[in-house]
Write an enzyme that holds these catalytic residues in place. Structure first.
Site, PDB file in Angstrom:
ATOM      1  CE  LYS A 154      65.847 -35.573   2.504  1.00  0.00           C
ATOM      2  NZ  LYS A 154      66.666 -36.475   3.327  1.00  0.00           N
ATOM      3  CE1 TYR A 179      63.114 -33.778   3.803  1.00  0.00           C
ATOM      4  CE2 TYR A 179      61.911 -33.855   1.719  1.00  0.00           C
ATOM      5  CZ  TYR A 179      62.463 -34.501   2.815  1.00  0.00           C
ATOM      6  OH  TYR A 179      62.354 -35.865   2.926  1.00  0.00           O
TER       7      TYR A 179
HETATM    8  P1  NDP Z   1      61.020 -39.620  10.799  1.00  0.00           P
HETATM    9  O1  NDP Z   1      60.614 -38.223  11.118  1.00  0.00           O
HETATM   10  O2  NDP Z   1      60.077 -40.731  11.043  1.00  0.00           O
HETATM   11  O3  NDP Z   1      62.386 -39.969  11.546  1.00  0.00           O
HETATM   12  C1  NDP Z   1      63.469 -39.075  11.466  1.00  0.00           C
HETATM   13  C2  NDP Z   1      64.633 -39.677  12.214  1.00  0.00           C
HETATM   14  O4  NDP Z   1      65.743 -38.766  12.149  1.00  0.00           O
HETATM   15  C3  NDP Z   1      64.339 -39.909  13.684  1.00  0.00           C
HETATM   16  O5  NDP Z   1      65.008 -41.061  14.124  1.00  0.00           O
HETATM   17  C4  NDP Z   1      64.933 -38.670  14.329  1.00  0.00           C
HETATM   18  O6  NDP Z   1      65.219 -38.943  15.686  1.00  0.00           O
HETATM   19  C5  NDP Z   1      66.178 -38.477  13.485  1.00  0.00           C
HETATM   20  N1  NDP Z   1      66.738 -37.137  13.498  1.00  0.00           N
HETATM   21  C6  NDP Z   1      66.139 -35.967  13.161  1.00  0.00           C
HETATM   22  N2  NDP Z   1      66.996 -34.956  13.298  1.00  0.00           N
HETATM   23  C7  NDP Z   1      68.170 -35.476  13.753  1.00  0.00           C
HETATM   24  C8  NDP Z   1      69.431 -34.921  14.088  1.00  0.00           C
HETATM   25  N3  NDP Z   1      69.684 -33.609  14.009  1.00  0.00           N
HETATM   26  N4  NDP Z   1      70.412 -35.768  14.511  1.00  0.00           N
HETATM   27  C9  NDP Z   1      70.182 -37.091  14.603  1.00  0.00           C
HETATM   28  N5  NDP Z   1      69.008 -37.664  14.300  1.00  0.00           N
HETATM   29  C10 NDP Z   1      68.008 -36.864  13.881  1.00  0.00           C
HETATM   30  O7  NDP Z   1      61.471 -39.563   9.266  1.00  0.00           O
HETATM   31  P2  NDP Z   1      61.454 -40.690   8.117  1.00  0.00           P
HETATM   32  O8  NDP Z   1      61.813 -42.000   8.674  1.00  0.00           O
HETATM   33  O9  NDP Z   1      60.213 -40.518   7.358  1.00  0.00           O
HETATM   34  O10 NDP Z   1      62.640 -40.133   7.187  1.00  0.00           O
HETATM   35  C11 NDP Z   1      63.928 -40.686   7.157  1.00  0.00           C
HETATM   36  C12 NDP Z   1      64.669 -40.104   5.958  1.00  0.00           C
HETATM   37  O11 NDP Z   1      63.944 -40.403   4.762  1.00  0.00           O
HETATM   38  C13 NDP Z   1      64.801 -38.585   5.999  1.00  0.00           C
HETATM   39  O12 NDP Z   1      66.058 -38.213   5.484  1.00  0.00           O
HETATM   40  C14 NDP Z   1      63.690 -38.131   5.085  1.00  0.00           C
HETATM   41  O13 NDP Z   1      63.965 -36.867   4.549  1.00  0.00           O
HETATM   42  C15 NDP Z   1      63.709 -39.223   4.048  1.00  0.00           C
HETATM   43  N6  NDP Z   1      62.481 -39.344   3.291  1.00  0.00           N
HETATM   44  C16 NDP Z   1      61.294 -39.653   3.899  1.00  0.00           C
HETATM   45  C17 NDP Z   1      60.146 -39.782   3.157  1.00  0.00           C
HETATM   46  C18 NDP Z   1      58.822 -40.105   3.753  1.00  0.00           C
HETATM   47  O14 NDP Z   1      57.832 -40.061   3.020  1.00  0.00           O
HETATM   48  N7  NDP Z   1      58.725 -40.444   5.003  1.00  0.00           N
HETATM   49  C19 NDP Z   1      60.168 -39.577   1.704  1.00  0.00           C
HETATM   50  C20 NDP Z   1      61.448 -39.290   1.158  1.00  0.00           C
HETATM   51  C21 NDP Z   1      62.556 -39.172   1.931  1.00  0.00           C
HETATM   52  P3  NDP Z   1      65.297 -37.779  16.812  1.00  0.00           P
HETATM   53  O15 NDP Z   1      64.167 -36.853  16.572  1.00  0.00           O
HETATM   54  O16 NDP Z   1      65.220 -38.531  18.094  1.00  0.00           O
HETATM   55  O17 NDP Z   1      66.633 -37.152  16.626  1.00  0.00           O
END
Ligand code: NDP
Length: 247
Positions: free
Chosen positions: A159, A155
């Site tokens: 990133k 990860y």
């Molecule tokens: P969530 O796990 O809550 O949501 C992830 C989203 O990405 C979902 O909508 C999921 O939908 C979608 N997703 C996952 N894989 C795919 C794929 N292959 N194609 C299309 N859609 C996909 O994550 P967060 O909202 O927490 O994270 C969002 C972003 O922020 C990420 O990039 C994460 O790395 C980053 N981030 C988050 C932090 C945190 O503390 N939460 C901290 C720092 C960065 P579905 O499964 O239906 O495809």
């Protein structure tokens, strides 16, 4: 933000967490929102939420790791809403393990979604932005891409890669009036961090100067600003939204 009216934003990972907050905020600002993720039913709920509040949105089921599917999805969205002005590469996954226990699949799947997926989005959306001579590309990275984290080598590498991708794309696209920036959240309350125990969350909170875990809206507000005309002189940057966790 009146300049946003009628603009089109493509937001990946819009079905939950940070992406959903971004999609809803854009929707409330008159931006037409293309909501993408793999799970159609979840997307339909977000789209209904936005349209019930008077906004415009469409659901685009998509695996962002699939280069040709991403390109087709952007073309299809443009046919309905017009060319994309704003791309938010946000879809991400974690497969946390120490390196010695990490499988090749754990490594590849995280790099495929969190890094190649971002490249796919930029490649698909920039032809439309070039034609408009306007674009905003926002890549959601992480504090972990800057600091590293034990158990998250895949990860953190993805990133950190997204930050390099951001800077290179910013240099390539600046002459076309397309800005490319990364946003690095700290710990944000979503499904991704939902598995952490209360003890771990309390311990994390003690390390955050603002003494709270962030909300998806904390990130969405920054995305909205970077997407605006007012942010037109900001490009190639990685902007943290982390409560002071890392300075
Ligand atoms: P969530 O796990 O809550 O949501 C992830 C989203 O990405 C979902 O909508 C999921 O939908 C979608 N997703 C996952 N894989 C795919 C794929 N292959 N194609 C299309 N859609 C996909 O994550 P967060 O909202 O927490 O994270 C969002 C972003 O922020 C990420 O990039 C994460 O790395 C980053 N981030 C988050 C932090 C945190 O503390 N939460 C901290 C720092 C960065 P579905 O499964 O239906 O495809």
């Amino acid at each position: 933000m009146p300049d946003s009216d009628g603009r089109v934003a493509f937001v990946t990972g819009a079905s939950r967490g940070i992406g959903k907050a971004i999609a809803r905020l854009f929707g409330s600002q008159g931006v037409k929102v293309v909501c993408a993720s793999r799970t159609a039913a979840d997307l339909e709920r977000v789209v209904k939420d936005i349209t019930d509040s008077g906004g415009e949105a469409m659901a685009t089921p998509l695996d962002t790791a699939d280069t040709s599917a991403f390109s087709a999805a952007v073309i299809q969205a443009a046919e309905r809403f017009g060319p994309i002005h704003i791309l938010v590469n946000n879809a991400g996954i974690v497969r946390d393990k120490l390196i010695l226990r990490m499988s090749e699949t754990d490594w590849d799947s995280v790099l495929d979604v969190n890094l190649k997926g971002y490249f796919n989005g930029i490649k698909a959306a920039t032809p439309f932005m070039m034609k408009n001579r306007f674009g905003r590309i926002i890549n959601i990275t992480s504090v972990v891409g800057i600091t590293g984290n034990a158990g998250q080598s895949n990860y953190a590498a993805a990133k950190a890669g997204a930050i390099g991708l951001t800077k290179s794309a910013a240099k390539e696209l600046a002459s076309r009036n397309i800005t490319v920036n990364a946003i690095a959240p700290g710990y944000i309350e979503t499904d991704m961090t939902g598995q952490l125990s209360e003890d771990v969350k309390n311990e994390l909170t003690t390390q955050i100067p603002l003494k709270r875990i962030g909300s998806p809206d904390d990130v969405a507000q920054l995305v909205s600003f970077i997407a605006s005309d007012e942010a037109g002189y900001i490009t190639g940057q990685t902007i943290s939204v982390n409560g002071g966790l890392y300075m």
